[in-house]
Design a protein around this motif. Structure first.
Motif, PDB file in Angstrom:
ATOM      1  N   UNK A   1      46.999  64.973   7.224  1.00  0.00           N
ATOM      2  CA  UNK A   1      45.557  65.003   7.471  1.00  0.00           C
ATOM      3  C   UNK A   1      45.300  64.377   8.833  1.00  0.00           C
ATOM      4  N   UNK A   2      44.437  65.003   9.606  1.00  0.00           N
ATOM      5  CA  UNK A   2      44.098  64.508  10.939  1.00  0.00           C
ATOM      6  C   UNK A   2      42.648  64.865  11.210  1.00  0.00           C
ATOM      7  N   UNK A   3      41.915  63.938  11.828  1.00  0.00           N
ATOM      8  CA  UNK A   3      40.526  64.192  12.216  1.00  0.00           C
ATOM      9  C   UNK A   3      40.269  63.530  13.559  1.00  0.00           C
ATOM     10  N   UNK A   4      39.463  64.191  14.381  1.00  0.00           N
ATOM     11  CA  UNK A   4      39.111  63.589  15.666  1.00  0.00           C
ATOM     12  C   UNK A   4      37.635  63.789  15.951  1.00  0.00           C
ATOM     13  N   UNK A   5      37.037  62.742  16.470  1.00  0.00           N
ATOM     14  CA  UNK A   5      35.616  62.776  16.802  1.00  0.00           C
ATOM     15  C   UNK A   5      35.375  63.718  17.980  1.00  0.00           C
ATOM     16  N   UNK A   6      34.326  64.491  17.885  1.00  0.00           N
ATOM     17  CA  UNK A   6      33.877  65.339  18.979  1.00  0.00           C
ATOM     18  C   UNK A   6      32.674  64.671  19.629  1.00  0.00           C
ATOM     19  N   UNK A   7      32.594  64.733  20.928  1.00  0.00           N
ATOM     20  CA  UNK A   7      31.461  64.154  21.647  1.00  0.00           C
ATOM     21  C   UNK A   7      30.979  65.134  22.700  1.00  0.00           C
ATOM     22  N   UNK A   8      29.731  64.970  23.074  1.00  0.00           N
ATOM     23  CA  UNK A   8      29.161  65.755  24.159  1.00  0.00           C
ATOM     24  C   UNK A   8      28.901  64.795  25.317  1.00  0.00           C
ATOM     25  N   UNK A   9      29.457  65.132  26.450  1.00  0.00           N
ATOM     26  CA  UNK A   9      29.306  64.305  27.634  1.00  0.00           C
ATOM     27  C   UNK A   9      27.898  64.462  28.205  1.00  0.00           C
ATOM     28  N   UNK A  10      27.240  63.340  28.416  1.00  0.00           N
ATOM     29  CA  UNK A  10      25.918  63.308  29.038  1.00  0.00           C
ATOM     30  C   UNK A  10      26.075  62.616  30.387  1.00  0.00           C
ATOM     31  N   UNK A  11      25.524  63.210  31.421  1.00  0.00           N
ATOM     32  CA  UNK A  11      25.693  62.630  32.747  1.00  0.00           C
ATOM     33  C   UNK A  11      24.436  62.844  33.578  1.00  0.00           C
ATOM     34  N   UNK A  12      24.104  61.796  34.315  1.00  0.00           N
ATOM     35  CA  UNK A  12      23.010  61.871  35.267  1.00  0.00           C
ATOM     36  C   UNK A  12      23.537  61.411  36.618  1.00  0.00           C
ATOM     37  N   UNK A  13      23.216  62.174  37.647  1.00  0.00           N
ATOM     38  CA  UNK A  13      23.612  61.832  39.012  1.00  0.00           C
ATOM     39  C   UNK A  13      22.361  61.637  39.860  1.00  0.00           C
ATOM     40  N   UNK A  14      21.687  60.494  39.707  1.00  0.00           N
ATOM     41  CA  UNK A  14      20.461  60.262  40.461  1.00  0.00           C
ATOM     42  C   UNK A  14      20.731  60.180  41.967  1.00  0.00           C
ATOM     43  N   UNK A  15      19.783  60.641  42.742  1.00  0.00           N
ATOM     44  CA  UNK A  15      19.913  60.574  44.199  1.00  0.00           C
ATOM     45  C   UNK A  15      19.797  59.144  44.711  1.00  0.00           C
ATOM     46  N   UNK A  16      19.099  58.303  43.947  1.00  0.00           N
ATOM     47  CA  UNK A  16      18.825  56.944  44.424  1.00  0.00           C
ATOM     48  C   UNK A  16      19.605  55.861  43.677  1.00  0.00           C
ATOM     49  N   UNK A  17      20.661  56.251  42.955  1.00  0.00           N
ATOM     50  CA  UNK A  17      21.376  55.264  42.157  1.00  0.00           C
ATOM     51  C   UNK A  17      22.791  55.756  41.865  1.00  0.00           C
ATOM     52  N   UNK A  18      23.563  54.907  41.215  1.00  0.00           N
ATOM     53  CA  UNK A  18      24.927  55.278  40.829  1.00  0.00           C
ATOM     54  C   UNK A  18      24.883  56.242  39.637  1.00  0.00           C
ATOM     55  N   UNK A  19      25.925  57.038  39.455  1.00  0.00           N
ATOM     56  CA  UNK A  19      25.966  57.947  38.313  1.00  0.00           C
ATOM     57  C   UNK A  19      25.979  57.179  36.988  1.00  0.00           C
ATOM     58  N   UNK A  20      25.414  57.796  35.988  1.00  0.00           N
ATOM     59  CA  UNK A  20      25.404  57.244  34.640  1.00  0.00           C
ATOM     60  C   UNK A  20      26.009  58.297  33.720  1.00  0.00           C
ATOM     61  N   UNK A  21      26.937  57.852  32.885  1.00  0.00           N
ATOM     62  CA  UNK A  21      27.587  58.798  31.979  1.00  0.00           C
ATOM     63  C   UNK A  21      27.773  58.134  30.617  1.00  0.00           C
ATOM     64  N   UNK A  22      27.554  58.898  29.557  1.00  0.00           N
ATOM     65  CA  UNK A  22      27.784  58.414  28.201  1.00  0.00           C
ATOM     66  C   UNK A  22      28.023  59.610  27.294  1.00  0.00           C
ATOM     67  N   UNK A  23      28.497  59.325  26.099  1.00  0.00           N
ATOM     68  CA  UNK A  23      28.805  60.366  25.115  1.00  0.00           C
ATOM     69  C   UNK A  23      27.818  60.307  23.959  1.00  0.00           C
TER      70      UNK A  23
END
Length: 141
Positions: free
Chosen positions: A30-52
């Motif tokens: 038996x094997x299971x793995x979590x699936x995630x969707x990558x969320x990313x923002x690349x603001x022009x005035x700040x550092x990139x932000x990324x989370x799942x």
């Protein structure tokens, strides 16, 4: 002193389909793995932000064929779709005997199944079947 680590024999898997327990005699993997969707923002005035964000679970289990239960389930799933347009769903329960003597129970809900290998039949060899699954969510109960 007991074993300080989880080993494969510490796990049991139970499959319910439309509320009915399917007797899968010999689950050997038996094997299971979590699936995630990558969320990313690349603001022009700040550092990139990324989370799942959670996006379900994928996995598989292997069964040494001891009965027609899995084959019969897949036939019933197909028949329900072709005869009535019904797409059922299931629940998988994973029970893990922990090293401290307790039991952890995980519930995979909204399960869809695919019989990815119905087995190879040859002389003097155990027929092993593989079923893949997708689950909407995993809960600890």
């Amino acid at each position: 002193m007991g074993n300080p680590y989880s080993i494969g024999r510490d796990c049991q898997v139970v499959l319910l389909w439309n509320g009915i327990r399917i007797d899968l005699r010999d689950v050997v993997g038996f094997q299971a793995e979590q699936q995630v969707k990558l969320q990313r923002s690349d603001p022009l005035n700040s550092v990139p932000v990324e989370f799942n964000t959670p996006a379900g679970w994928r996995g598989q289990f292997h069964i040494d064929r001891g009965s027609s239960a899995l084959d019969d389930l897949i036939v019933a799933i197909e028949a329900a779709f072709w005869n009535a347009g019904i797409i059922g769903s299931g629940t998988i329960y994973q029970y893990v005997n922990e090293t401290d003597g307790s039991t952890s129970t995980y519930e995979f809900t909204g399960v869809a199944l695919t019989l990815s290998n119905s087995g190879t039949y040859k002389a003097e060899a155990i027929v092993t079947q593989t079923i893949n699954f997708f689950a909407s969510q995993r809960n600890r109960i």
